[in-house]
Scaffold this active site. Structure first.
Site, PDB file in Angstrom:
ATOM      1  CG  ASP A  29      -1.979   8.406  -4.371  1.00  0.00           C
ATOM      2  OD1 ASP A  29      -2.758   7.431  -4.376  1.00  0.00           O
ATOM      3  OD2 ASP A  29      -2.280   9.504  -3.873  1.00  0.00           O
ATOM      4  CD  GLU A  54       0.627  16.656   0.590  1.00  0.00           C
ATOM      5  OE1 GLU A  54      -0.405  17.361   0.530  1.00  0.00           O
ATOM      6  OE2 GLU A  54       0.776  15.762   1.425  1.00  0.00           O
ATOM      7  CG  ASN A  67      -3.197  19.555   1.917  1.00  0.00           C
ATOM      8  OD1 ASN A  67      -3.824  18.871   1.103  1.00  0.00           O
ATOM      9  ND2 ASN A  67      -1.976  19.243   2.305  1.00  0.00           N
ATOM     10  CG  HIS A 105      -3.427  16.178  -0.973  1.00  0.00           C
ATOM     11  ND1 HIS A 105      -2.958  15.992   0.311  1.00  0.00           N
ATOM     12  CD2 HIS A 105      -4.232  15.117  -1.210  1.00  0.00           C
ATOM     13  CE1 HIS A 105      -3.466  14.883   0.815  1.00  0.00           C
ATOM     14  NE2 HIS A 105      -4.251  14.334  -0.086  1.00  0.00           N
TER      15      HIS A 105
HETATM   16  C1  GLP Z   1      -4.988  10.768   0.451  1.00  0.00           C
HETATM   17  C2  GLP Z   1      -4.809  10.354  -1.037  1.00  0.00           C
HETATM   18  C3  GLP Z   1      -5.711  11.154  -1.951  1.00  0.00           C
HETATM   19  C4  GLP Z   1      -7.077  11.281  -1.305  1.00  0.00           C
HETATM   20  C5  GLP Z   1      -6.972  12.157  -0.098  1.00  0.00           C
HETATM   21  C6  GLP Z   1      -8.262  12.268   0.702  1.00  0.00           C
HETATM   22  O1  GLP Z   1      -3.842  11.163   1.080  1.00  0.00           O
HETATM   23  N1  GLP Z   1      -3.488  10.395  -1.522  1.00  0.00           N
HETATM   24  O2  GLP Z   1      -5.779  10.530  -3.213  1.00  0.00           O
HETATM   25  O3  GLP Z   1      -7.981  11.869  -2.191  1.00  0.00           O
HETATM   26  O4  GLP Z   1      -5.877  11.835   0.712  1.00  0.00           O
HETATM   27  O5  GLP Z   1      -8.507  11.113   1.426  1.00  0.00           O
HETATM   28  P1  GLP Z   1      -9.892  10.811   2.142  1.00  0.00           P
HETATM   29  O6  GLP Z   1     -10.832  10.440   1.077  1.00  0.00           O
HETATM   30  O7  GLP Z   1      -9.583   9.655   3.062  1.00  0.00           O
HETATM   31  O8  GLP Z   1     -10.279  12.027   2.857  1.00  0.00           O
END
Ligand code: GLP
Length: 268
Positions: A67, A144, A137, A139
């Protein structure tokens, strides 16, 4: 879905790095699916170490990130391009021209950009190994809750929770994007292999929904139950709400000797 539980996040990162090493040794021109967020940082450090020790090379590999924020300049330190360049790409031998993120600026059509990204992935032969984190959540990428399980690369609105979770990465007063381009759930499920990393108590509920919950767009990560080659690497804290930890441990022990003999990427 194979679930492995490790003592701490360093061990999770170490094991994940070994998977990348095994893949690149088998297939130096592999197509990698990469992720951002705080979880993969330890893994990227391990990959840089392996590269410095000449145990791994990315010179023939290509990469596709999950992303990218909508309409963000790649020089912006909050862009995922900036994150990938500084955390990994500039420290290894990957050709930057072979590294892709699903970008879209305000002058471009998100629908066309999404299709273009999907086509690029196909041209590179599809993703061999997709790395994932998981949102609190549930995702994956920026898919989402309620995202279609058949979704493809497209523009998405972030939930207030995700915006809040990610706000720690932005300075006070700095504008935080509320839209992003993301691979869809079907795009992710097309990957030949998937490795999902989750560490910390904050991920425990999402992890249990993904592993023990029913298949539902309300927990996008539960779609991985449909994927034939997904490995989930957890630390103890992220695994703390799993209902069947002992069984998962038993399965992991049973599999260990098979994996040792045949390797993880037996169907590549
Ligand atoms: C972000 C990204 C995801 C990631 C997630 C968790 O928003 N878009 O690809 O896996 O949230 O992030 P973190 O590893 O900082 O908890």
């Amino acid at each position: 879905m194979q679930v492995l539980i490790f003592e701490n996040k360093q061990k999770v990162a170490f094991f994940a790095a070994q998977l990348f090493k095994e893949l690149l040794q088998l297939k130096p021109a592999a197509t990698l699916g990469l992720a951002t967020g705080s979880t993969p940082i330890e893994l990227y450090k391990e990959l840089v170490k392996l590269y410095e020790k000449k145990e791994i090379s990315f010179s023939k590999a290509a990469s596709f990130n999950l992303d990218e924020y909508y309409d963000i300049d790649e020089g912006n330190r909050n862009s995922y391009r900036y994150f990938m360049n500084s955390m990994l790409f500039e420290k290894i031998d990957i050709n930057l021209k072979n590294t892709y993120l699903p970008t879209c600026n305000q002058y471009q059509n998100p629908g066309q950009q999404g299709k273009h990204y999907e086509a690029l992935i196909q041209e590179c032969g599809g993703i061999d190994l997709q790395l994932l984190g998981i949102g609190a959540n549930g995702h994956i990428g920026f898919n989402e809750p309620t995202s279609s399980l058949a979704s493809r690369t497209r523009i998405k609105s972030l939930t207030p929770q995700t915006i809040q979770d990610n706000s720690r990465l932005f300075e006070k007063g700095e504008s935080q994007p509320q839209l992003a381009m993301t691979m869809g759930i079907a795009t992710i499920l097309d990957a030949k292999y998937i490795v999902l990393l989750a560490t910390g108590e904050v991920k425990a509920r999402a992890v249990s929904d993904m592993v023990n919950g029913s298949l539902s767009a309300n927990c996008p990560a539960s779609a991985l139950q449909m994927h034939p080659n997904t490995i989930v690497l957890l630390d103890e804290a992220a695994a703390s709400q799993l209902k069947n930890k002992e069984y998962l441990q038993w399965v992991a022990n049973q599999n260990e000797s098979i994996v040792k003999k045949h390797g993880y990427f037996k169907d590549l």
